[in-house]
Motif scaffolding. Sequence first.
Motif, PDB file in Angstrom:
ATOM      1  N   GLU A  89       0.814  -1.223   0.000  1.00 59.14           N
ATOM      2  CA  GLU A  89       0.000   0.000   0.000  1.00 59.14           C
ATOM      3  C   GLU A  89       0.846   1.271   0.000  1.00 59.14           C
ATOM      4  O   GLU A  89       0.415   2.323  -0.461  1.00 59.14           O
ATOM      5  N   ALA A  90       2.069   1.191   0.511  1.00 62.95           N
ATOM      6  CA  ALA A  90       2.915   2.384   0.635  1.00 62.95           C
ATOM      7  C   ALA A  90       3.618   2.746  -0.663  1.00 62.95           C
ATOM      8  O   ALA A  90       4.097   3.866  -0.831  1.00 62.95           O
ATOM      9  N   ILE A  91       3.654   1.818  -1.607  1.00 65.14           N
ATOM     10  CA  ILE A  91       4.469   2.063  -2.797  1.00 65.14           C
ATOM     11  C   ILE A  91       3.871   3.130  -3.719  1.00 65.14           C
ATOM     12  O   ILE A  91       4.581   3.992  -4.210  1.00 65.14           O
ATOM     13  N   ARG A  92       2.551   3.111  -3.921  1.00 66.38           N
ATOM     14  CA  ARG A  92       1.934   4.070  -4.844  1.00 66.38           C
ATOM     15  C   ARG A  92       2.143   5.517  -4.400  1.00 66.38           C
ATOM     16  O   ARG A  92       2.636   6.332  -5.179  1.00 66.38           O
ATOM     17  N   PRO A  93       1.811   5.868  -3.140  1.00 64.74           N
ATOM     18  CA  PRO A  93       2.032   7.256  -2.716  1.00 64.74           C
ATOM     19  C   PRO A  93       3.505   7.674  -2.828  1.00 64.74           C
ATOM     20  O   PRO A  93       3.814   8.806  -3.182  1.00 64.74           O
ATOM     21  N   ARG A  94       4.402   6.726  -2.527  1.00 63.62           N
ATOM     22  CA  ARG A  94       5.828   7.034  -2.607  1.00 63.62           C
ATOM     23  C   ARG A  94       6.248   7.345  -4.048  1.00 63.62           C
ATOM     24  O   ARG A  94       6.971   8.308  -4.304  1.00 63.62           O
ATOM     25  N   LEU A  95       5.778   6.534  -4.989  1.00 56.16           N
ATOM     26  CA  LEU A  95       6.128   6.740  -6.401  1.00 56.16           C
ATOM     27  C   LEU A  95       5.534   8.046  -6.929  1.00 56.16           C
ATOM     28  O   LEU A  95       6.190   8.770  -7.678  1.00 56.16           O
ATOM     29  N   LEU A  96       4.301   8.338  -6.531  1.00 56.89           N
ATOM     30  CA  LEU A  96       3.668   9.585  -6.970  1.00 56.89           C
ATOM     31  C   LEU A  96       4.432  10.789  -6.419  1.00 56.89           C
ATOM     32  O   LEU A  96       4.625  11.786  -7.118  1.00 56.89           O
ATOM     33  N   LYS A  97       4.877  10.673  -5.181  1.00 55.29           N
ATOM     34  CA  LYS A  97       5.644  11.757  -4.565  1.00 55.29           C
ATOM     35  C   LYS A  97       6.969  11.974  -5.299  1.00 55.29           C
ATOM     36  O   LYS A  97       7.464  13.096  -5.384  1.00 55.29           O
ATOM     37  N   LEU A  98       7.519  10.901  -5.831  1.00 57.28           N
ATOM     38  CA  LEU A  98       8.780  10.982  -6.568  1.00 57.28           C
ATOM     39  C   LEU A  98       8.593  11.445  -8.016  1.00 57.28           C
ATOM     40  O   LEU A  98       9.542  11.477  -8.780  1.00 57.28           O
ATOM     41  N   GLY A  99       7.339  11.745  -8.385  1.00 61.68           N
ATOM     42  CA  GLY A  99       7.108  12.325  -9.698  1.00 61.68           C
ATOM     43  C   GLY A  99       6.428  11.440 -10.722  1.00 61.68           C
ATOM     44  O   GLY A  99       6.222  11.857 -11.861  1.00 61.68           O
ATOM     45  N   ALA A 100       6.070  10.221 -10.342  1.00 58.51           N
ATOM     46  CA  ALA A 100       5.363   9.356 -11.290  1.00 58.51           C
ATOM     47  C   ALA A 100       3.971   9.923 -11.570  1.00 58.51           C
ATOM     48  O   ALA A 100       3.364  10.571 -10.716  1.00 58.51           O
ATOM     49  N   VAL A 101       3.479   9.674 -12.767  1.00 57.68           N
ATOM     50  CA  VAL A 101       2.128  10.098 -13.137  1.00 57.68           C
ATOM     51  C   VAL A 101       1.105   9.219 -12.437  1.00 57.68           C
ATOM     52  O   VAL A 101       0.090   9.687 -11.936  1.00 57.68           O
ATOM     53  N   GLU A 102       1.389   7.905 -12.403  1.00 56.12           N
ATOM     54  CA  GLU A 102       0.457   6.945 -11.833  1.00 56.12           C
ATOM     55  C   GLU A 102       1.226   5.674 -11.493  1.00 56.12           C
ATOM     56  O   GLU A 102       2.330   5.460 -11.996  1.00 56.12           O
ATOM     57  N   CYS A 103       0.629   4.847 -10.656  1.00 61.58           N
ATOM     58  CA  CYS A 103       1.171   3.523 -10.361  1.00 61.58           C
ATOM     59  C   CYS A 103       0.006   2.548 -10.408  1.00 61.58           C
ATOM     60  O   CYS A 103      -0.914   2.640  -9.592  1.00 61.58           O
ATOM     61  N   LEU A 104       0.032   1.652 -11.376  1.00 56.58           N
ATOM     62  CA  LEU A 104      -1.048   0.696 -11.571  1.00 56.58           C
ATOM     63  C   LEU A 104      -0.626  -0.681 -11.090  1.00 56.58           C
ATOM     64  O   LEU A 104       0.501  -1.113 -11.324  1.00 56.58           O
ATOM     65  N   LEU A 105      -1.536  -1.364 -10.401  1.00 52.74           N
ATOM     66  CA  LEU A 105      -1.279  -2.726  -9.948  1.00 52.74           C
ATOM     67  C   LEU A 105      -1.580  -3.697 -11.076  1.00 52.74           C
ATOM     68  O   LEU A 105      -2.614  -3.594 -11.743  1.00 52.74           O
TER      69      LEU A 105
END
Length: 125
Positions: A89-105
């Motif tokens: 659950e922590a990976i998506r917010p972390r990736l978005l904070k690092l500048g990713a547009v989205e993180c899809l499972l």
Amino acid sequence: MKDKRLLISVVDDDQSICESLPDLLREFGFAAKAFSAGEEFLASDELAQTSCLILDVAMPGMTGLDLQNELAIRQQRIPIIFITAQRDEAIRPRLLKLGAVECLLKPFNEPDLLEAINLAFQGNH
């Protein structure tokens, strides 16, 4: 590259993703190229033409985050949509904070992917 459509590059060590995702992206109307490793993408001619990058988080060798960092160092500003099979659950917010547009499972559905691509091309990131 003679193709005038926007190029979306896919970097994933999963062979089935590398085979199927480019076909789907072409159905959406984009040009698409798949790479099985970050190093392969960085060494390719497609790096400069890529308008959006669909990137696996966890790969052997250079991870998705490593590739994102390397692109930042090279000042290659390519919108990144991360894809992952990790149910953290922590990976998506972390990736978005690092500048990713989205993180899809994985497995993700087509509407979610298309929405993320549209977001990438809006240039809000």
